[in-house]
Design an enzyme around this catalytic site. Structure first.
Site, PDB file in Angstrom:
ATOM      1  N   GLU A 175       9.673  16.025  15.140  1.00 52.42           N
ATOM      2  CA  GLU A 175       9.810  15.837  13.834  1.00 52.42           C
ATOM      3  C   GLU A 175       8.952  16.542  12.800  1.00 52.42           C
ATOM      4  OE1 GLU A 175       9.029  12.017  11.682  1.00 52.42           O
ATOM      5  OE2 GLU A 175      10.801  11.797  10.942  1.00 52.42           O
ATOM      6  N   CYS A 192      13.308  11.017   7.029  1.00 49.87           N
ATOM      7  CA  CYS A 192      13.576  10.523   8.154  1.00 49.87           C
ATOM      8  C   CYS A 192      14.875  10.523   8.797  1.00 49.87           C
ATOM      9  CB  CYS A 192      13.132   8.998   8.108  1.00 49.87           C
ATOM     10  SG  CYS A 192      13.830   7.656   7.236  1.00 49.87           S
ATOM     11  N   GLU A 207       9.801   1.437  10.423  1.00 48.25           N
ATOM     12  CA  GLU A 207      10.704   2.275  10.283  1.00 48.25           C
ATOM     13  C   GLU A 207      10.238   3.797  10.516  1.00 48.25           C
ATOM     14  OE1 GLU A 207      12.780   4.948   9.260  1.00 48.25           O
ATOM     15  OE2 GLU A 207      12.834   4.614   7.237  1.00 48.25           O
ATOM     16  N   LYS A 212       0.915  -1.047   0.113  1.00 53.30           N
ATOM     17  CA  LYS A 212       0.014  -0.048  -0.081  1.00 53.30           C
ATOM     18  C   LYS A 212       0.881   1.347   0.069  1.00 53.30           C
ATOM     19  CE  LYS A 212      -1.746   2.866   2.713  1.00 53.30           C
ATOM     20  NZ  LYS A 212      -1.841   4.153   1.978  1.00 53.30           N
TER      21      LYS A 212
HETATM   22  P1  NDP Z   1       1.812   8.576   8.078  1.00 51.14           P
HETATM   23  O1  NDP Z   1       2.577   7.647   9.127  1.00 51.14           O
HETATM   24  O2  NDP Z   1       0.611   8.696   8.167  1.00 51.14           O
HETATM   25  O3  NDP Z   1       1.805   7.468   6.850  1.00 51.14           O
HETATM   26  C1  NDP Z   1       2.634   6.434   6.234  1.00 51.14           C
HETATM   27  C2  NDP Z   1       1.977   5.437   5.729  1.00 51.14           C
HETATM   28  O4  NDP Z   1       1.015   4.895   6.430  1.00 51.14           O
HETATM   29  C3  NDP Z   1       0.940   5.803   4.354  1.00 51.14           C
HETATM   30  O5  NDP Z   1       0.884   4.816   3.399  1.00 51.14           O
HETATM   31  C4  NDP Z   1      -0.271   5.965   5.143  1.00 51.14           C
HETATM   32  O6  NDP Z   1      -1.473   6.403   4.437  1.00 51.14           O
HETATM   33  C5  NDP Z   1      -0.383   4.941   6.016  1.00 51.14           C
HETATM   34  N1  NDP Z   1      -1.370   5.168   7.241  1.00 51.14           N
HETATM   35  C6  NDP Z   1      -1.846   6.284   7.642  1.00 51.14           C
HETATM   36  N2  NDP Z   1      -2.500   5.919   8.752  1.00 51.14           N
HETATM   37  C7  NDP Z   1      -2.362   4.415   8.847  1.00 51.14           C
HETATM   38  C8  NDP Z   1      -3.227   3.770   9.923  1.00 51.14           C
HETATM   39  N3  NDP Z   1      -3.928   3.909  10.879  1.00 51.14           N
HETATM   40  N4  NDP Z   1      -2.862   2.210   9.611  1.00 51.14           N
HETATM   41  C9  NDP Z   1      -2.052   2.113   8.833  1.00 51.14           C
HETATM   42  N5  NDP Z   1      -1.576   2.628   7.669  1.00 51.14           N
HETATM   43  C10 NDP Z   1      -1.855   3.882   7.941  1.00 51.14           C
HETATM   44  O7  NDP Z   1       2.648   9.641   7.605  1.00 51.14           O
HETATM   45  P2  NDP Z   1       1.864  11.130   7.220  1.00 51.14           P
HETATM   46  O8  NDP Z   1       1.560  11.054   5.970  1.00 51.14           O
HETATM   47  O9  NDP Z   1       0.856  11.240   7.949  1.00 51.14           O
HETATM   48  O10 NDP Z   1       3.114  12.344   7.507  1.00 51.14           O
HETATM   49  C11 NDP Z   1       2.832  12.698   9.022  1.00 51.14           C
HETATM   50  C12 NDP Z   1       4.324  12.944   9.523  1.00 51.14           C
HETATM   51  O11 NDP Z   1       4.840  11.411   9.611  1.00 51.14           O
HETATM   52  C13 NDP Z   1       5.604  13.455   8.757  1.00 51.14           C
HETATM   53  O12 NDP Z   1       5.198  14.548   8.786  1.00 51.14           O
HETATM   54  C14 NDP Z   1       6.700  12.870   9.335  1.00 51.14           C
HETATM   55  O13 NDP Z   1       6.939  13.644  10.494  1.00 51.14           O
HETATM   56  C15 NDP Z   1       6.291  11.434   9.696  1.00 51.14           C
HETATM   57  N6  NDP Z   1       6.688  10.534   8.469  1.00 51.14           N
HETATM   58  C16 NDP Z   1       7.840   9.896   8.768  1.00 51.14           C
HETATM   59  C17 NDP Z   1       8.416   9.310   7.712  1.00 51.14           C
HETATM   60  C18 NDP Z   1       9.475   8.464   7.717  1.00 51.14           C
HETATM   61  O14 NDP Z   1      10.338   8.077   6.702  1.00 51.14           O
HETATM   62  N7  NDP Z   1      10.096   7.962   8.900  1.00 51.14           N
HETATM   63  C19 NDP Z   1       7.815   9.166   6.155  1.00 51.14           C
HETATM   64  C20 NDP Z   1       6.432   9.760   6.505  1.00 51.14           C
HETATM   65  C21 NDP Z   1       5.998  10.541   7.427  1.00 51.14           C
HETATM   66  P3  NDP Z   1      -1.882   7.530   3.678  1.00 51.14           P
HETATM   67  O15 NDP Z   1      -0.759   8.424   3.034  1.00 51.14           O
HETATM   68  O16 NDP Z   1      -2.490   7.068   2.398  1.00 51.14           O
HETATM   69  O17 NDP Z   1      -2.740   8.337   4.424  1.00 51.14           O
END
Ligand code: NDP
Length: 500
Positions: free
Chosen positions: A402, A304, A269, A194
């Site tokens: 972050e 990240c 991660e 996904k």
């Molecule tokens: P999320 O953690 O929400 O998203 C990462 C993935 O998880 C996406 O595919 C998202 O889907 C999916 N997801 C969201 N909610 C759920 C859930 N309850 N159960 C399972 N999967 C889920 O990151 P955000 O896009 O909201 O970003 C918010 C913050 O997260 C950023 O500002 C950053 O601080 C952090 N982040 C960190 C990352 C890293 O590499 N460590 C990467 C991305 C974000 P969808 O996007 O379709 O909602």
């Protein structure tokens, strides 16, 4: 394409204009709409325009994808192949991806706002390299014959887990996905991926090309959707393992979902707030300053591992900040389709607002040294200037949380012990760096830093697959990359054979 073609901004704009995007899900070897016909708009952060209508997968689609993955796994059409054959199939796939590298790069740039210079040099080649690396590795890793009583033979083998779900983010959409699906597939699992709703296009295209390269139906499925779709996978009783990259908050929810369902293996991660420590005996202040700038401004800070906390010794602070600001000036938001652009767009309006609100809180709690505003608003896209704050209180929000944007907090320290205390005073532990000319200090500080990766006199080096990548503390568990990644996607089996 003629190899002499100059790949300038015009080339990429023409390419972008000619793309025909098929944003359906890929389930059981077929491109399909969501069962209930739902779609969502995929908006380009470059200009705010809609790129495609993407299938929004719900429960029926997830059930179909998981059962296709299960069926393909049980039938052994992939898991049952000699590893050499899986390797050959993955290498054919990688070669086909290379033929489509321009298309994938431009898709990634349009979808995530990343500069085309980065998607062509890092994201797409990096993902292809990852597929090739795990393909090449898989026919070279074996099990063990364990010491045991003489009347027995004891084997320790690794077997694929079964159905692996991968839920991935939008900052390196294809690269982060490949860090999950490449080792999972190489090990013989079937995968349901996904992608983030903010950046689903390359994952879908890469799965289409997997089929074209001959991967059996059901082995690699892509189910676009929102967080709710990811949650369905996390709760699914027939998913054996879920590998996630994203926020710590969602990582915690996924662990709970595993506990509420079938105790699937969960690998996370998560976020970071990585410290980059510059000691007074730093061997090269110019290099350290330009590296500190790229540590936070590369990929718009949507990293990240971003070096978002710069810790500078008081004795060199003034001179270092001068050099840092000069380096920051070379990052200017620009058209992501222009190969000379060093900084692209923030992924969407939610993230844009989030970063701007952190900048606002920084204005209240710290001193703004550069940037601090939205840029290129006339484009319709979502751009933010490189931003640096001088922060006196390490407890300030911008220095603890972050941000995932181009916002750097500079903190000052007076001793190595104080630097380490500030560096480790974080819920995260993904990466860290230290700059020093003293070998003993380098080793001692590296040992004391609680982080999964430590760089000495550099930042973000080591694009090779050979290094495990992952975090201490709330930055997650398990490791991507390297042969250690295979441990996440396999179960260990002990087999004891009695000889007489
Ligand atoms: P999320 O953690 O929400 O998203 C990462 C993935 O998880 C996406 O595919 C998202 O889907 C999916 N997801 C969201 N909610 C759920 C859930 N309850 N159960 C399972 N999967 C889920 O990151 P955000 O896009 O909201 O970003 C918010 C913050 O997260 C950023 O500002 C950053 O601080 C952090 N982040 C960190 C990352 C890293 O590499 N460590 C990467 C991305 C974000 P969808 O996007 O379709 O909602």
């Amino acid at each position: 394409m003629d190899t002499k073609t100059v790949k300038d901004v015009q080339y990429w704009k023409t390419f972008a204009g000619s793309l025909k995007i098929d944003a359906r899900a890929l389930i059981d070897g077929q491109s399909v709409d969501a069962a209930d016909g739902k779609t969502f708009d995929c908006v380009s952060p470059i200009d705010g325009k809609v790129l495609a209508q993407v299938a929004d997968c719900g429960e029926a689609d997830i059930d179909r994808a998981v059962s296709a993955a299960r069926r393909s796994f049980e039938q052994g059409v992939w898991a049952g192949l000699n590893p050499r054959k899986r390797k050959a199939a993955m290498l054919r796939w990688a070669a086909l991806l290379r033929d489509h590298a321009d298309e994938l790069s431009v898709l990634e740039t349009l979808d995530a706002g990343k500069p085309i210079g980065d998607t062509t040099s890092v994201d797409i080649p990096g993902a292809i390299y990852c597929i090739e690396w795990f393909a090449e590795a898989i026919d070279k890793v074996g099990g063990e014959v364990a010491p045991v009583d003489h009347h027995l033979v004891g084997l320790v083998t690794r077997e694929p887990i079964g159905v692996v779900a991968a839920v991935v983010p939008w900052n390196f959409p294809l690269l982060m996905a490949s860090w999950k699906f490449a080792p999972a597939l190489a090990a013989g699992n079937s995968v349901v991926l996904k992608p983030s709703e903010k950046s689903p296009l390359t994952a879908i295209r890469v799965a289409q090309l997997a089929l074209e390269a001959g991967m059996p139906a059901g082995v690699f499925n892509v189910v676009p959707g929102f967080g709710a779709t990811g949650k369905l996978l996390a709760l699914h009783m027939d998913v054996d393992c879920l590998a996630f990259t994203g926020s710590t908050a969602v990582g915690k929810q996924i662990m709970q979902c595993a506990g509420q369902s079938n105790l699937k293996r969960v690998w996370l991660e998560l976020g970071g707030k990585s410290p980059n420590i510059v000691l007074p005996d730093c061997p090269d202040l110019d290099r350290a300053a330009s590296s500190a700038a790229s540590a936070i401004f590369y990929n718009m800070g949507e990293m990240c591992t971003a070096g978002s906390r710069l810790l500078v010794h008081r004795d060199i602070k003034d001179v270092f900040i001068e050099k840092l600001l000069a380096a920051a000036a070379s990052y200017r938001p620009g058209d992501p389709l222009d190969p000379s652009t060093s900084m692209g767009a923030i992924v969407d309006t939610i993230q844009l607002e989030r970063v701007l609100s952190y900048i606002e809180s920084g204005r209240q709690q710290a001193t703004l040294l550069c940037g601090g505003s939205r840029a290129l608003e006339d484009s319709g896209g979502y751009y933010i200037e490189p931003t640096v704050f001088d922060v006196t209180d390490p407890a300030a929000r911008i220095a603890r949380e972050e941000i995932f944007g181009p916002v750097l907090s500079v903190l000052t320290f007076d001793s190595v012990d104080e630097a380490i205390r500030i560096a480790n005073d974080s819920e995260y532990g993904l990466a860290a760096a230290v700059w020093t000319s003293n070998l003993t200090t380098a080793h001692e500080v590296s040992r004391r830093l609680r982080a999964g990766t430590v760089w000495v006199n550099c930042y973000d080096e080591g694009g090779d697959m050979n290094f495990p990548f992952g975090g201490y503390k709330q930055s997650g568990n398990g490791r991507d990359k390297s042969l250690h990644a295979l441990e996440k996607y396999t179960e260990l089996k002990s087999t004891l054979l009695r000889l007489r």
